[in-house]
Design a protein around this motif. Structure first.
Motif, PDB file in Angstrom:
ATOM      1  N   SER A  31       0.783  -1.231   0.000  1.00  0.00           N
ATOM      2  CA  SER A  31       0.000   0.000   0.000  1.00  0.00           C
ATOM      3  C   SER A  31       0.817   1.285   0.000  1.00  0.00           C
ATOM      4  CB  SER A  31      -0.969  -0.001   1.176  1.00  0.00           C
ATOM      5  OG  SER A  31      -0.244  -0.131   2.384  1.00  0.00           O
ATOM      6  N   PHE A  50       0.311  -4.983  -9.435  1.00  0.00           N
ATOM      7  CA  PHE A  50       0.404  -3.715  -8.698  1.00  0.00           C
ATOM      8  C   PHE A  50      -0.915  -3.371  -8.001  1.00  0.00           C
ATOM      9  CE2 PHE A  50       3.657  -3.377 -11.990  1.00  0.00           C
ATOM     10  CZ  PHE A  50       4.758  -3.087 -11.199  1.00  0.00           C
ATOM     11  N   TYR A  51      -1.766  -4.334  -7.807  1.00  0.00           N
ATOM     12  CA  TYR A  51      -3.068  -4.143  -7.186  1.00  0.00           C
ATOM     13  C   TYR A  51      -2.931  -3.459  -5.828  1.00  0.00           C
ATOM     14  CZ  TYR A  51      -7.635  -5.565  -5.265  1.00  0.00           C
ATOM     15  OH  TYR A  51      -8.886  -5.592  -4.698  1.00  0.00           O
ATOM     16  N   ASN A  52      -3.672  -2.361  -5.659  1.00  0.00           N
ATOM     17  CA  ASN A  52      -3.728  -1.640  -4.389  1.00  0.00           C
ATOM     18  C   ASN A  52      -2.356  -1.151  -3.912  1.00  0.00           C
ATOM     19  OD1 ASN A  52      -5.127  -0.521  -2.196  1.00  0.00           O
ATOM     20  ND2 ASN A  52      -4.745  -2.328  -0.941  1.00  0.00           N
ATOM     21  N   THR A  53      -1.616  -0.539  -4.827  1.00  0.00           N
ATOM     22  CA  THR A  53      -0.356   0.114  -4.455  1.00  0.00           C
ATOM     23  C   THR A  53      -0.556   1.624  -4.557  1.00  0.00           C
ATOM     24  OG1 THR A  53       0.534   0.088  -6.708  1.00  0.00           O
ATOM     25  CG2 THR A  53       1.048  -1.835  -5.300  1.00  0.00           C
ATOM     26  N   SER A  56       1.802   6.379  -8.718  1.00  0.00           N
ATOM     27  CA  SER A  56       1.062   7.438  -9.388  1.00  0.00           C
ATOM     28  C   SER A  56       1.395   7.482 -10.877  1.00  0.00           C
ATOM     29  CB  SER A  56       1.330   8.791  -8.743  1.00  0.00           C
ATOM     30  OG  SER A  56       2.704   9.085  -8.776  1.00  0.00           O
ATOM     31  N   PHE A  72      -3.451  -3.036 -12.385  1.00  0.00           N
ATOM     32  CA  PHE A  72      -3.364  -1.765 -11.660  1.00  0.00           C
ATOM     33  C   PHE A  72      -4.636  -1.441 -10.873  1.00  0.00           C
ATOM     34  CE2 PHE A  72      -0.513  -1.191 -15.362  1.00  0.00           C
ATOM     35  CZ  PHE A  72       0.670  -0.986 -14.682  1.00  0.00           C
ATOM     36  N   CYS A  75      -5.306   1.194  -7.668  1.00  0.00           N
ATOM     37  CA  CYS A  75      -4.150   2.097  -7.544  1.00  0.00           C
ATOM     38  C   CYS A  75      -4.740   3.507  -7.537  1.00  0.00           C
ATOM     39  CB  CYS A  75      -3.169   1.902  -8.687  1.00  0.00           C
ATOM     40  SG  CYS A  75      -2.301   0.330  -8.633  1.00  0.00           S
ATOM     41  N   LEU A  78      -2.870   6.397  -9.412  1.00  0.00           N
ATOM     42  CA  LEU A  78      -2.338   6.196 -10.758  1.00  0.00           C
ATOM     43  C   LEU A  78      -2.943   7.159 -11.765  1.00  0.00           C
ATOM     44  CD1 LEU A  78      -0.471   4.514 -12.585  1.00  0.00           C
ATOM     45  CD2 LEU A  78      -2.430   3.021 -13.019  1.00  0.00           C
ATOM     46  N   CYS A  98      -9.108   3.334 -10.650  1.00  0.00           N
ATOM     47  CA  CYS A  98      -8.002   4.288 -10.816  1.00  0.00           C
ATOM     48  C   CYS A  98      -8.546   5.674 -11.205  1.00  0.00           C
ATOM     49  CB  CYS A  98      -7.040   3.809 -11.900  1.00  0.00           C
ATOM     50  SG  CYS A  98      -6.140   2.315 -11.478  1.00  0.00           S
TER      51      CYS A  98
END
Length: 186
Positions: A31, A50-53, A56, A72, A75, A78, A98
């Motif tokens: 996260s 990259f789920y739920n990171t 940007s 993604f 995110c 993002l 996103c």
């Protein structure tokens, strides 16, 4: 395959050259992961990578051909405006949730939607207003029935087809009656 999954202290990572595939869920739920550098020869980013990171922006390899399921999703920072022309397919839930505003997918010829609106690549992309799919020389072949569902503020969708004609499955799950869908000849 999920080497760093859930690592809440990871804020930055540089994936070394020589890595050609990111496995499924490799950074899922990291996260605080905001800065990622990917190798130039990366061929595939798999499901939930990259789920739920907190990323940007990210520079994607011009060797990638597919963005897999939920790559993604969630995110929440993002902001991506263009995909490399090498990406031909985006799978379900890729950008779900996103804050993308404008996206040019010039090389994409297939948009999956898994035949349910909750799996649309753009489900929950409430800020997305302008979307371009395909380009001159890169016609769109298919957008599944719910391929554009859930992006409820889409104002304009431009789709390049081989002959500039409407695709099957039109309007692809779009529920906003004000969305203008433009077909152009590729």
């Amino acid at each position: 395959t999920s080497a760093f999954e859930g690592c809440s202290s990871l804020t930055s990572i540089s994936v070394p050259d020589g890595v050609y595939y990111l496995p499924s869920a490799v950074f899922r739920d990291c996260s605080k992961l905001a800065n990622v550098t990917l190798p130039k020869n990366l061929l595939a980013i798999n499901n939930y990578a990259f789920y739920n990171t907190a990323i940007s922006t990210i520079e994607l390899s011009d060797k990638l051909e597919v963005l897999r399921h939920s790559t993604f999703a969630k995110c929440k920072n993002l902001v991506i405006t263009e995909l490399p022309v090498s990406i031909k397919t985006i799978e379900s839930s890729v950008f779900a949730g996103c804050p993308i505003v404008t996206l040019n997918m010039a090389g994409v010829n297939t948009v999956e939607g898994s035949y349910a609106p909750q799996y649309s690549p753009f489900n929950g992309c409430s800020k997305l207003t302008t979307l371009t799919i395909g380009s001159v020389g890169n016609p769109v072949l298919e957008i599944e029935p719910y391929g554009l569902a859930g992006a409820n503020n889409l104002a304009t969708v431009t789709i390049y087809t081989a002959d500039g004609q409407q695709l099957a499955n039109h309007p692809f799950g779009i529920t906003n009656s004000n969305t203008k869908i433009i077909y152009l000849s590729a």
